[in-house]
Write a protein that holds these residues in place. Structure first.
Motif, PDB file in Angstrom:
ATOM      1  N   GLN A   1       0.757  -1.223  -0.264  1.00 17.85           N
ATOM      2  CA  GLN A   1      -0.046   0.218   0.073  1.00 17.85           C
ATOM      3  C   GLN A   1       0.678   1.178   0.104  1.00 17.85           C
ATOM      4  O   GLN A   1       1.904   1.395   0.278  1.00 17.85           O
ATOM      5  CB  GLN A   1      -1.283  -0.356   1.295  1.00 17.85           C
ATOM      6  CG  GLN A   1      -1.833   1.008   1.168  1.00 17.85           C
ATOM      7  CD  GLN A   1      -2.744   1.370   1.077  1.00 17.85           C
ATOM      8  OE1 GLN A   1      -3.504   0.152   0.407  1.00 17.85           O
ATOM      9  NE2 GLN A   1      -3.467   2.358   0.280  1.00 17.85           N
TER      10      GLN A   1
ATOM     11  N   PRO B 192       2.235   5.022   1.170  1.00 16.45           N
ATOM     12  CA  PRO B 192       2.613   5.236   2.257  1.00 16.45           C
ATOM     13  C   PRO B 192       1.187   6.412   2.550  1.00 16.45           C
ATOM     14  O   PRO B 192       0.458   7.700   1.866  1.00 16.45           O
ATOM     15  CB  PRO B 192       3.932   6.162   2.924  1.00 16.45           C
ATOM     16  CG  PRO B 192       4.611   5.729   1.404  1.00 16.45           C
ATOM     17  CD  PRO B 192       3.425   5.205   0.768  1.00 16.45           C
TER      18      PRO B 192
ATOM     19  N   VAL C 168      -1.092   7.850   6.427  1.00 17.27           N
ATOM     20  CA  VAL C 168      -1.323   8.049   7.582  1.00 17.27           C
ATOM     21  C   VAL C 168      -3.026   8.805   8.108  1.00 17.27           C
ATOM     22  O   VAL C 168      -3.176   9.557   6.906  1.00 17.27           O
ATOM     23  CB  VAL C 168      -0.714   9.011   8.687  1.00 17.27           C
ATOM     24  CG1 VAL C 168      -0.928   9.576  10.057  1.00 17.27           C
ATOM     25  CG2 VAL C 168       0.758   8.997   8.449  1.00 17.27           C
TER      26      VAL C 168
ATOM     27  N   GLU D 257      -0.815   4.927  10.363  1.00 15.22           N
ATOM     28  CA  GLU D 257       0.041   4.981   9.812  1.00 15.22           C
ATOM     29  C   GLU D 257       0.696   3.315   8.927  1.00 15.22           C
ATOM     30  O   GLU D 257       0.958   2.720   9.781  1.00 15.22           O
ATOM     31  CB  GLU D 257       1.728   5.034  10.534  1.00 15.22           C
ATOM     32  CG  GLU D 257       3.055   5.190   9.976  1.00 15.22           C
ATOM     33  CD  GLU D 257       4.306   5.464  10.805  1.00 15.22           C
ATOM     34  OE1 GLU D 257       4.741   5.884  10.027  1.00 15.22           O
ATOM     35  OE2 GLU D 257       4.429   4.725  11.477  1.00 15.22           O
ATOM     36  N   VAL D 258       0.343   3.847   7.418  1.00 14.83           N
ATOM     37  CA  VAL D 258       0.691   2.681   6.637  1.00 14.83           C
ATOM     38  C   VAL D 258       2.042   2.707   5.934  1.00 14.83           C
ATOM     39  O   VAL D 258       2.102   4.118   5.428  1.00 14.83           O
ATOM     40  CB  VAL D 258      -0.145   2.556   5.516  1.00 14.83           C
ATOM     41  CG1 VAL D 258      -0.155   1.866   4.538  1.00 14.83           C
ATOM     42  CG2 VAL D 258      -1.697   2.175   6.499  1.00 14.83           C
ATOM     43  N   ARG D 259       2.972   2.222   5.747  1.00 12.29           N
ATOM     44  CA  ARG D 259       4.067   2.459   4.509  1.00 12.29           C
ATOM     45  C   ARG D 259       4.185   1.003   3.969  1.00 12.29           C
ATOM     46  O   ARG D 259       3.248  -0.074   4.439  1.00 12.29           O
ATOM     47  CB  ARG D 259       5.585   1.907   6.225  1.00 12.29           C
ATOM     48  CG  ARG D 259       6.100   3.498   7.058  1.00 12.29           C
ATOM     49  CD  ARG D 259       6.918   3.204   7.863  1.00 12.29           C
ATOM     50  NE  ARG D 259       7.290   2.162   7.900  1.00 12.29           N
ATOM     51  CZ  ARG D 259       7.506   2.441   9.991  1.00 12.29           C
ATOM     52  NH1 ARG D 259       8.286   2.564   9.817  1.00 12.29           N
ATOM     53  NH2 ARG D 259       7.555   1.190  10.277  1.00 12.29           N
ATOM     54  N   PRO D 260       4.672   1.424   2.804  1.00 11.00           N
ATOM     55  CA  PRO D 260       4.915  -0.126   2.287  1.00 11.00           C
ATOM     56  C   PRO D 260       5.446  -1.397   2.663  1.00 11.00           C
ATOM     57  O   PRO D 260       4.919  -2.638   2.163  1.00 11.00           O
ATOM     58  CB  PRO D 260       5.717   0.383   1.275  1.00 11.00           C
ATOM     59  CG  PRO D 260       6.228   1.655   1.225  1.00 11.00           C
ATOM     60  CD  PRO D 260       5.992   2.089   2.413  1.00 11.00           C
ATOM     61  N   ASP D 261       6.162  -1.382   3.772  1.00 11.25           N
ATOM     62  CA  ASP D 261       6.507  -2.532   4.437  1.00 11.25           C
ATOM     63  C   ASP D 261       6.013  -3.429   6.041  1.00 11.25           C
ATOM     64  O   ASP D 261       5.838  -4.327   6.273  1.00 11.25           O
ATOM     65  CB  ASP D 261       8.266  -2.659   4.712  1.00 11.25           C
ATOM     66  CG  ASP D 261       8.025  -1.698   5.655  1.00 11.25           C
ATOM     67  OD1 ASP D 261       7.708  -0.977   6.001  1.00 11.25           O
ATOM     68  OD2 ASP D 261       9.197  -1.975   5.900  1.00 11.25           O
TER      69      ASP D 261
ATOM     70  N   VAL E 183       2.369  -2.151   8.571  1.00 14.61           N
ATOM     71  CA  VAL E 183       1.275  -1.320   8.913  1.00 14.61           C
ATOM     72  C   VAL E 183       1.057  -0.924  10.575  1.00 14.61           C
ATOM     73  O   VAL E 183       1.627  -1.744  11.594  1.00 14.61           O
ATOM     74  CB  VAL E 183      -0.184  -1.834   9.058  1.00 14.61           C
ATOM     75  CG1 VAL E 183      -1.049  -1.344   9.309  1.00 14.61           C
ATOM     76  CG2 VAL E 183      -0.412  -1.880   6.897  1.00 14.61           C
TER      77      VAL E 183
END
Length: 128
Positions: free
Chosen positions: A33, A35, A37, A64-68, A70
């Motif tokens: 996904q 990135p 917030v 907070e969503v980062r590519p690697d 959550v």
């Protein structure tokens, strides 16, 4: 994927999909996904893996969503297995009593939030 509260880490594991209730509606997150917030509302966070769904009662905070990874930074959070159903039922009854009273000294917004949190916990525990 992590769920963290001021009291510590509630959950840390790998999942195929995370679905949270944000202030703007439900948001599903898959691996890779972009990135972002998002502010969270009181609600159920569903964690999916291998055709199984696990539920966590989350009471506000941020996702907070980062590519690697959550990360859910919640004011409070409980896995279904950790919910004290009797305590949640009592909190629900207490909030309902406060909302039924017609006294000026009652903080209705606070009572409504307490009721919403109790109902969320009972729903996650399968008792609502």
């Amino acid at each position: 994927m992590s769920v963290v509260t001021p009291s510590g880490t509630v959950l840390e594991d790998d999942y195929e999909m995370v679905i949270c209730k944000t202030k703007d509606g439900e948001l599903g997150v898959l691996p890779g996904q972009i990135p972002l917030v998002a502010p969270l509302d009181i609600g159920i966070t569903r964690l999916k893996i291998n055709d199984e769904t696990y539920k966590v009662a989350v009471n506000g905070g941020f996702m907070e969503v980062r590519p690697d990874k959550v990360t859910i930074l919640a004011q409070s959070a409980e896995k279904a297995s950790d919910i004290d159903v009797a305590r949640a039922m009592e909190a629900k009854k207490r909030a309902e009593r406060r909302l039924q009273q017609k006294q000026e000294n009652i903080d209705f917004q606070r009572a409504e939030l307490a009721l919403k949190r109790a109902m969320n916990r009972l729903t996650v525990a399968g008792k609502a």
